[in-house]
Design an enzyme around this catalytic site. Structure first.
Site, PDB file in Angstrom:
ATOM      1  N   LYS A   1      -0.028  12.576  13.344  1.00 34.84           N
ATOM      2  CA  LYS A   1       0.737  11.469  12.751  1.00 34.84           C
ATOM      3  C   LYS A   1       1.939  11.209  13.661  1.00 34.84           C
ATOM      4  O   LYS A   1       2.329  12.073  14.445  1.00 34.84           O
ATOM      5  CB  LYS A   1       1.222  11.905  11.359  1.00 34.84           C
ATOM      6  CG  LYS A   1       1.559  10.776  10.437  1.00 34.84           C
ATOM      7  CD  LYS A   1       0.395  10.340   9.563  1.00 34.84           C
ATOM      8  CE  LYS A   1       0.794   9.179   8.687  1.00 34.84           C
ATOM      9  NZ  LYS A   1      -0.247   8.737   7.775  1.00 34.84           N
TER      10      LYS A   1
ATOM     11  N   GLY B   1       5.834   1.276  -5.652  1.00 39.30           N
ATOM     12  CA  GLY B   1       5.694   0.791  -4.273  1.00 39.30           C
ATOM     13  C   GLY B   1       4.572  -0.224  -4.190  1.00 39.30           C
ATOM     14  O   GLY B   1       3.392   0.122  -4.326  1.00 39.30           O
ATOM     15  N   VAL B   2       4.948  -1.495  -4.026  1.00 38.95           N
ATOM     16  CA  VAL B   2       3.906  -2.527  -3.920  1.00 38.95           C
ATOM     17  C   VAL B   2       3.931  -3.127  -2.512  1.00 38.95           C
ATOM     18  O   VAL B   2       4.151  -4.310  -2.308  1.00 38.95           O
ATOM     19  CB  VAL B   2       4.023  -3.618  -5.018  1.00 38.95           C
ATOM     20  CG1 VAL B   2       3.446  -3.108  -6.314  1.00 38.95           C
ATOM     21  CG2 VAL B   2       5.467  -4.086  -5.221  1.00 38.95           C
ATOM     22  N   GLY B   3       3.708  -2.231  -1.554  1.00 37.90           N
ATOM     23  CA  GLY B   3       3.552  -2.666  -0.169  1.00 37.90           C
ATOM     24  C   GLY B   3       2.091  -2.992   0.071  1.00 37.90           C
ATOM     25  O   GLY B   3       1.410  -3.528  -0.808  1.00 37.90           O
TER      26      GLY B   3
ATOM     27  N   VAL C   1      -0.776  -1.082   0.427  1.00 41.87           N
ATOM     28  CA  VAL C   1      -1.776  -0.455  -0.446  1.00 41.87           C
ATOM     29  C   VAL C   1      -1.485  -0.766  -1.910  1.00 41.87           C
ATOM     30  O   VAL C   1      -2.393  -1.114  -2.677  1.00 41.87           O
ATOM     31  CB  VAL C   1      -1.815   1.084  -0.244  1.00 41.87           C
ATOM     32  CG1 VAL C   1      -2.922   1.689  -1.078  1.00 41.87           C
ATOM     33  CG2 VAL C   1      -2.001   1.439   1.220  1.00 41.87           C
TER      34      VAL C   1
HETATM   35  P1  NAD Z   1       4.100  -0.105   2.938  1.00 38.51           P
HETATM   36  O1  NAD Z   1       5.278   0.126   3.792  1.00 38.51           O
HETATM   37  O2  NAD Z   1       3.318  -1.339   3.125  1.00 38.51           O
HETATM   38  O3  NAD Z   1       4.514  -0.038   1.395  1.00 38.51           O
HETATM   39  C1  NAD Z   1       5.362   0.926   0.866  1.00 38.51           C
HETATM   40  C2  NAD Z   1       6.165   0.230  -0.222  1.00 38.51           C
HETATM   41  O4  NAD Z   1       6.914   1.210  -0.950  1.00 38.51           O
HETATM   42  C3  NAD Z   1       7.161  -0.782   0.328  1.00 38.51           C
HETATM   43  O5  NAD Z   1       7.034  -2.029  -0.334  1.00 38.51           O
HETATM   44  C4  NAD Z   1       8.512  -0.130   0.038  1.00 38.51           C
HETATM   45  O6  NAD Z   1       9.542  -1.064  -0.183  1.00 38.51           O
HETATM   46  C5  NAD Z   1       8.203   0.676  -1.217  1.00 38.51           C
HETATM   47  N1  NAD Z   1       9.128   1.769  -1.486  1.00 38.51           N
HETATM   48  C6  NAD Z   1       9.730   2.613  -0.617  1.00 38.51           C
HETATM   49  N2  NAD Z   1      10.515   3.484  -1.277  1.00 38.51           N
HETATM   50  C7  NAD Z   1      10.388   3.181  -2.594  1.00 38.51           C
HETATM   51  C8  NAD Z   1      10.941   3.730  -3.793  1.00 38.51           C
HETATM   52  N3  NAD Z   1      11.802   4.757  -3.771  1.00 38.51           N
HETATM   53  N4  NAD Z   1      10.592   3.187  -4.974  1.00 38.51           N
HETATM   54  C9  NAD Z   1       9.732   2.150  -5.036  1.00 38.51           C
HETATM   55  N5  NAD Z   1       9.190   1.577  -3.928  1.00 38.51           N
HETATM   56  C10 NAD Z   1       9.515   2.101  -2.735  1.00 38.51           C
HETATM   57  O7  NAD Z   1       3.168   1.189   3.083  1.00 38.51           O
HETATM   58  P2  NAD Z   1       1.639   1.347   2.695  1.00 38.51           P
HETATM   59  O8  NAD Z   1       0.843   1.200   3.923  1.00 38.51           O
HETATM   60  O9  NAD Z   1       1.332   0.538   1.500  1.00 38.51           O
HETATM   61  O10 NAD Z   1       1.591   2.889   2.299  1.00 38.51           O
HETATM   62  C11 NAD Z   1       2.042   3.363   1.037  1.00 38.51           C
HETATM   63  C12 NAD Z   1       1.811   4.859   0.920  1.00 38.51           C
HETATM   64  O11 NAD Z   1       0.416   5.143   1.058  1.00 38.51           O
HETATM   65  C13 NAD Z   1       2.494   5.687   2.010  1.00 38.51           C
HETATM   66  O12 NAD Z   1       2.883   6.941   1.504  1.00 38.51           O
HETATM   67  C14 NAD Z   1       1.409   5.871   3.052  1.00 38.51           C
HETATM   68  O13 NAD Z   1       1.628   7.003   3.866  1.00 38.51           O
HETATM   69  C15 NAD Z   1       0.208   6.044   2.151  1.00 38.51           C
HETATM   70  N6  NAD Z   1      -1.066   5.699   2.794  1.00 38.51           N
HETATM   71  C16 NAD Z   1      -1.249   4.468   3.325  1.00 38.51           C
HETATM   72  C17 NAD Z   1      -2.475   4.157   3.929  1.00 38.51           C
HETATM   73  C18 NAD Z   1      -2.752   2.790   4.474  1.00 38.51           C
HETATM   74  O14 NAD Z   1      -3.922   2.462   4.687  1.00 38.51           O
HETATM   75  N7  NAD Z   1      -1.755   1.953   4.684  1.00 38.51           N
HETATM   76  C19 NAD Z   1      -3.482   5.131   3.977  1.00 38.51           C
HETATM   77  C20 NAD Z   1      -3.271   6.374   3.398  1.00 38.51           C
HETATM   78  C21 NAD Z   1      -2.051   6.652   2.814  1.00 38.51           C
END
Ligand code: NAD
Length: 369
Positions: free
Chosen positions: A92, A192-194, A196
């Site tokens: 990572k 967290g509504v990013g 995923v």
């Molecule tokens: P992202 O950056 O698109 O979304 C993360 C969201 O969480 C953001 O909108 C952010 O503002 C929000 N956030 C951060 N801190 C917060 C808090 N304290 N309270 C509420 N919201 C908060 O990231 P992503 O790609 O959606 O990934 C989300 C999680 O899933 C991460 O832990 C990542 O490691 C894990 N993950 C992602 C993938 C992938 O395909 N993207 C795969 C496996 C695991």
């Protein structure tokens, strides 16, 4: 020895003792003042193949926090890739910086050059804060990157496949906890509504769940709550206290801890975030004791790396295959719940045993010609 030398040597000792704690193979510190790049690449284990795992861009409070995060994340990738049957090891990277304000083409190209210097020992992709556009810049400097845009024959954003895997993992948990995998009417809190989180909300809304969302960015909350049915915005601090059936952490790690476990009243924890348990053994045990069914994060969030693996291992990327693999997370998850129950252990440990056994067996296989 002057004070400066003493401090330097102490720091070095601390870094190596951190690597020794979980047997990390290699850590690369990337420093490029010209572009402002400060990044750390961690390679945990390459028994199954080259280390693969995404890059996270995050404004850490300090460098020690960034190092801790990348070590935890890369170790998690080792077990995620192993339990998913993928022939890749765990790695990572983290880039220290504000993903909303500090991104430039040259920063990512500089990072790509560091990835390239490892000659394929580490393959990167998207994680928190990284988009397919950033991946495109990295790909200008190295072939050892996946999650490239589909227009570049890549697999695109892995998040939809990750979210699908989390969704089926959550359904498996519902099957175990309620006897039915229907999520209609279930109250699900998505933290967290990013990338995923939003796709997960999409699946849940389609099935008629009631969805509570929290995020640190108002614009994300507005966008997601306006786009999908049955979505209620809650304060990010209040999310642990709401009346819910399922808690779905989809932001950062360590949100399952002593404090939140006194607040959470849910029956299931199933989300996308990596390293959800602050202390793996302690907090997985505590979930079990409290009757909360914990779907191991590294098992149910593997859809994205399955998608990435299709890009790096097939002559031509095949989306259908990625979804077929992610679909299997349902059975894998049910199997882990059964094993945990039979052996009277927590679900995290049940999943870790399977992952570790696959790595051990592969090492034995490699020992002969
Ligand atoms: P992202 O950056 O698109 O979304 C993360 C969201 O969480 C953001 O909108 C952010 O503002 C929000 N956030 C951060 N801190 C917060 C808090 N304290 N309270 C509420 N919201 C908060 O990231 P992503 O790609 O959606 O990934 C989300 C999680 O899933 C991460 O832990 C990542 O490691 C894990 N993950 C992602 C993938 C992938 O395909 N993207 C795969 C496996 C695991």
């Amino acid at each position: 020895m002057d004070v400066k030398t003493l401090n330097q040597s102490q720091t070095t000792t601390e870094v190596f003792s951190q690597l020794a704690e979980n047997n990390h193979e290699q850590v690369v510190f990337c420093n490029d003042p010209a572009t402002g790049l400060k990044a750390i690449i961690a390679i945990h284990n390459t028994v199954l193949g080259p280390a693969a795992g995404g890059t996270r861009m995050w404004l850490y409070n300090n460098e020690a926090e960034a190092l801790k995060d990348v070590l935890r994340l890369s170790r998690g990738m080792t077990y995620k890739n192993a339990i998913s049957g993928l022939n890749i090891g765990g790695g990572k990277a983290v880039i220290i910086g504000d993903a909303r304000r500090q991104k430039t083409e040259m920063l990512f190209r500089s990072f790509g050059k560091f990835v390239n210097s490892l000659n394929g020992k580490y393959i990167t992709a998207e994680d928190v804060g990284i988009t397919t556009q950033d991946i495109e810049y990295i790909a200008m400097e190295t072939p050892h990157v996946a999650g490239k845009p589909e227009s570049l024959q890549g697999s695109g954003d892995p998040s939809p496949v990750t979210a699908y895997g989390v969704y089926v993992g959550m359904k498996a948990a519902a099957k175990k906890a309620y006897g039915s995998d229907r999520l209609t009417g279930k109250k699900v809190a998505v933290q967290g509504v990013g990338h995923v989180g939003e796709y997960l909300v999409g699946h849940l809304a389609k099935e008629g769940a009631t969805i509570y969302i929290a995020d640190i960015y108002e614009d994300r909350l507005k966008e997601v709550s306006e786009k999908y049915d049955n979505v209620v915005v809650v304060d990010k601090e209040a999310i642990y206290d709401i009346d819910m059936d399922i808690y779905a952490p989809c932001a950062l790690g360590a949100t399952i801890n002593d404090e939140t476990l006194t607040q959470l009243k849910c029956k299931i924890i199933a989300g996308a975030a990596n390293n959800q348990l602050k202390n793996e053994q302690v907090h997985a045990d505590l979930c079990r004791k409290k009757g909360i069914l914990y779907a191991p994060d590294f098992l149910i969030n593997a859809g994205g790396i399955m998608n990435v693996f299709c890009e790096i291992s097939l002559p031509v990327y095949n989306r259908q295959r990625a979804y077929e693999q992610a679909e299997r997370i349902y059975d894998y998850t049910l199997n882990i719940f059964e094993t945990a129950e039979k052996e009277q252990i927590n679900t995290h440990e049940a999943a870790m045993r399977i992952a570790k056994e696959r790595i051990r067996a592969a090492a034995t296989l490699k020992a002969t010609f």
